[in-house]
Design a protein around this motif. Sequence first.
Motif, PDB file in Angstrom:
ATOM      1  N   PHE A   1       0.857  -1.180   0.000  1.00 26.15           N
ATOM      2  CA  PHE A   1       0.000   0.000   0.000  1.00 26.15           C
ATOM      3  C   PHE A   1       0.896   1.233   0.000  1.00 26.15           C
TER       4      PHE A   1
ATOM      5  N   SER B   1       1.242   9.841   6.837  1.00 24.34           N
ATOM      6  CA  SER B   1      -0.059   9.471   7.407  1.00 24.34           C
ATOM      7  C   SER B   1       0.136   8.750   8.741  1.00 24.34           C
TER       8      SER B   1
ATOM      9  N   ASP C   1       7.387   7.285  17.120  1.00 23.61           N
ATOM     10  CA  ASP C   1       6.998   7.966  18.366  1.00 23.61           C
ATOM     11  C   ASP C   1       5.512   7.808  18.659  1.00 23.61           C
TER      12      ASP C   1
HETATM   13  C1  LIG Z   1      14.166  11.638   7.477  1.00 26.27           C
HETATM   14  C2  LIG Z   1      13.031  11.035   8.264  1.00 26.27           C
HETATM   15  C3  LIG Z   1      12.920  11.294   9.621  1.00 26.27           C
HETATM   16  C4  LIG Z   1      11.878  10.728  10.352  1.00 26.27           C
HETATM   17  N1  LIG Z   1      11.782  10.961  11.705  1.00 26.27           N
HETATM   18  C5  LIG Z   1      10.803  10.371  12.421  1.00 26.27           C
HETATM   19  C6  LIG Z   1      10.702  10.536  13.831  1.00 26.27           C
HETATM   20  O1  LIG Z   1      11.495  11.241  14.455  1.00 26.27           O
HETATM   21  N2  LIG Z   1       9.686   9.902  14.475  1.00 26.27           N
HETATM   22  C7  LIG Z   1       8.765   9.128  13.826  1.00 26.27           C
HETATM   23  O2  LIG Z   1       7.858   8.594  14.459  1.00 26.27           O
HETATM   24  N3  LIG Z   1       8.847   8.938  12.499  1.00 26.27           N
HETATM   25  C8  LIG Z   1       9.831   9.533  11.793  1.00 26.27           C
HETATM   26  N4  LIG Z   1       9.931   9.318  10.449  1.00 26.27           N
HETATM   27  C9  LIG Z   1       9.045   8.338   9.834  1.00 26.27           C
HETATM   28  C10 LIG Z   1       7.820   8.970   9.232  1.00 26.27           C
HETATM   29  O3  LIG Z   1       7.022   9.475  10.285  1.00 26.27           O
HETATM   30  C11 LIG Z   1       7.120   7.864   8.470  1.00 26.27           C
HETATM   31  O4  LIG Z   1       7.898   7.658   7.297  1.00 26.27           O
HETATM   32  C12 LIG Z   1       5.726   8.188   8.073  1.00 26.27           C
HETATM   33  O5  LIG Z   1       4.915   8.425   9.184  1.00 26.27           O
HETATM   34  C13 LIG Z   1       5.138   7.059   7.249  1.00 26.27           C
HETATM   35  O6  LIG Z   1       3.865   7.463   6.784  1.00 26.27           O
HETATM   36  P1  LIG Z   1       3.558   7.460   5.226  1.00 26.27           P
HETATM   37  O7  LIG Z   1       2.135   7.843   5.072  1.00 26.27           O
HETATM   38  O8  LIG Z   1       4.533   8.284   4.459  1.00 26.27           O
HETATM   39  O9  LIG Z   1       3.760   5.912   4.930  1.00 26.27           O
HETATM   40  P2  LIG Z   1       4.194   5.149   3.608  1.00 26.27           P
HETATM   41  O10 LIG Z   1       5.624   5.360   3.317  1.00 26.27           O
HETATM   42  O11 LIG Z   1       3.247   5.401   2.501  1.00 26.27           O
HETATM   43  O12 LIG Z   1       3.947   3.654   4.117  1.00 26.27           O
HETATM   44  C14 LIG Z   1       4.749   3.073   5.117  1.00 26.27           C
HETATM   45  C15 LIG Z   1       4.440   1.585   5.209  1.00 26.27           C
HETATM   46  O13 LIG Z   1       3.130   1.416   5.724  1.00 26.27           O
HETATM   47  C16 LIG Z   1       2.288   0.733   4.789  1.00 26.27           C
HETATM   48  N5  LIG Z   1       1.008   1.413   4.891  1.00 26.27           N
HETATM   49  C17 LIG Z   1       0.771   2.737   4.800  1.00 26.27           C
HETATM   50  N6  LIG Z   1      -0.517   3.005   5.101  1.00 26.27           N
HETATM   51  C18 LIG Z   1      -1.108   1.818   5.405  1.00 26.27           C
HETATM   52  C19 LIG Z   1      -2.425   1.436   5.802  1.00 26.27           C
HETATM   53  N7  LIG Z   1      -3.413   2.330   5.975  1.00 26.27           N
HETATM   54  N8  LIG Z   1      -2.671   0.108   6.017  1.00 26.27           N
HETATM   55  C20 LIG Z   1      -1.675  -0.817   5.861  1.00 26.27           C
HETATM   56  N9  LIG Z   1      -0.418  -0.514   5.467  1.00 26.27           N
HETATM   57  C21 LIG Z   1      -0.140   0.799   5.263  1.00 26.27           C
HETATM   58  C22 LIG Z   1       2.982   0.891   3.438  1.00 26.27           C
HETATM   59  O14 LIG Z   1       2.695  -0.184   2.581  1.00 26.27           O
HETATM   60  C23 LIG Z   1       4.439   0.896   3.854  1.00 26.27           C
HETATM   61  O15 LIG Z   1       4.902  -0.418   4.026  1.00 26.27           O
HETATM   62  C24 LIG Z   1      10.935   9.903   9.691  1.00 26.27           C
HETATM   63  C25 LIG Z   1      11.036   9.671   8.313  1.00 26.27           C
HETATM   64  C26 LIG Z   1      12.078  10.225   7.595  1.00 26.27           C
HETATM   65  C27 LIG Z   1      12.163   9.938   6.120  1.00 26.27           C
END
Ligand SMILES: Cc1cc2nc3c(=O)[nH]c(=O)nc-3n(C[C@H](O)[C@H](O)[C@H](O)COP(=O)(O)OP(=O)(O)OC[C@H]3O[C@@H](n4cnc5c(N)ncnc54)[C@H](O)[C@@H]3O)c2cc1C
Length: 334
Positions: free
Chosen positions: A28, A110, A167
């Motif tokens: 996803f 998200s 977090d």
């Molecule tokens: C440089 C950097 C610093 C960061 N620092 C922090 C931090 O300090 N603290 C922290 O908590 N996070 C941190 N993050 C992580 C960031 O918060 C996550 O990458 C983000 O929340 C993921 O959400 P997304 O919607 O982009 O997910 P995506 O990248 O779209 O998906 C992530 C994974 O979840 C799956 N997925 C997504 N949505 C669903 C759903 N509804 N049901 C089932 N599977 C799903 C996808 O298939 C994938 O495997 C950091 C990221 C980066 C790149």
Amino acid sequence: MRPFTYTKAATAADAVGAMAAAGPGARFLAGGTTLYDLIKLNVETPSAIIDINSLAELDGFDTSGSNELVFGALARMSDVAADERLMRDYPALLESLWMAASPQLRNMASLGGNLLQRTRCGYFRGGEPFACNKRKPGSGCAAREGINRGHALLGGSESCIAVYPGDWAIALSAFDAKVDVLGPTGERTIALEDLYREPGTTPQIETALDSTELILRIRVPATPLGRASTYHKIRDRESFAFALASAAVALQMDADMVRDVRIAVGGVATTPRRARRAEETLVGQPLTARTARAAGEAALHGAMPSAANRFRIELGVRTVADALMIARQRACRR
Ligand SMILES: Cc1cc2nc3c(=O)[nH]c(=O)nc-3n(C[C@H](O)[C@H](O)[C@H](O)COP(=O)(O)OP(=O)(O)OC[C@H]3O[C@@H](n4cnc5c(N)ncnc54)[C@H](O)[C@@H]3O)c2cc1C
């Protein structure tokens, strides 16, 4: 080039159907801040991408309910981190979001994707030639004898000591959150604490989700403990860094005595970790520097350090103790 198919789902049921049809190599796509990152590193090599960003039923959140708070899986971290009800009544939930990542990432990321972010272990993300049982089962764990300053003290195994880096899940764990998911056979609810799996001998299996299951929403039972809560995150620099140790604490006091308390720790374990033993040391006791420290010690009980991360045991103890004192100040102000 690695070819993959791209499908934009119109409903949650479509997304799950497309996932089931595409097979285990499919992923996803929500904000893409984890997924694209890992694709670029060649750690994730999906054969199919199912884009869920058009699913209106997963969007939005409602913090006004008297029984529970509801967060759609596609609600963006930045929108939820600006919510006034959370700011007033559940600061730990809010702080766990705004202390994460950067403003640009929080605008894209998200809540559902946040829960399923992957570890930041350098040997996992580094790809070949590093041994990593999570990325390539059976290859070994380079972190055990390698650079392990940021690795787990709790929940690790011979096969894997990678930390769960997020977090938000730590704060959710302190509030007994639940996650509703949809699979090919219908909907089910999983307690957040049961969503994550310790590595054991199969570190490549990180959650209780089937590969076709879609997170729909996260539900948090309303509680008066939220008001005197905090998410305390200790890291190498003040912003844009993952936790070396963190603690989510929520507190209810009767004068100087602890009536009820919730404690969860992050940055130190392979999964989000509720510290029930630490909670038990405090209920019915006065909250002082001494009892707060004892709770911190209980939360880190059983820690198994590697060569370079022993200092994080004391850091974890102090993080829990400090979080309790911050929550106590908030309880006194109410
Ligand atoms: C440089 C950097 C610093 C960061 N620092 C922090 C931090 O300090 N603290 C922290 O908590 N996070 C941190 N993050 C992580 C960031 O918060 C996550 O990458 C983000 O929340 C993921 O959400 P997304 O919607 O982009 O997910 P995506 O990248 O779209 O998906 C992530 C994974 O979840 C799956 N997925 C997504 N949505 C669903 C759903 N509804 N049901 C089932 N599977 C799903 C996808 O298939 C994938 O495997 C950091 C990221 C980066 C790149």
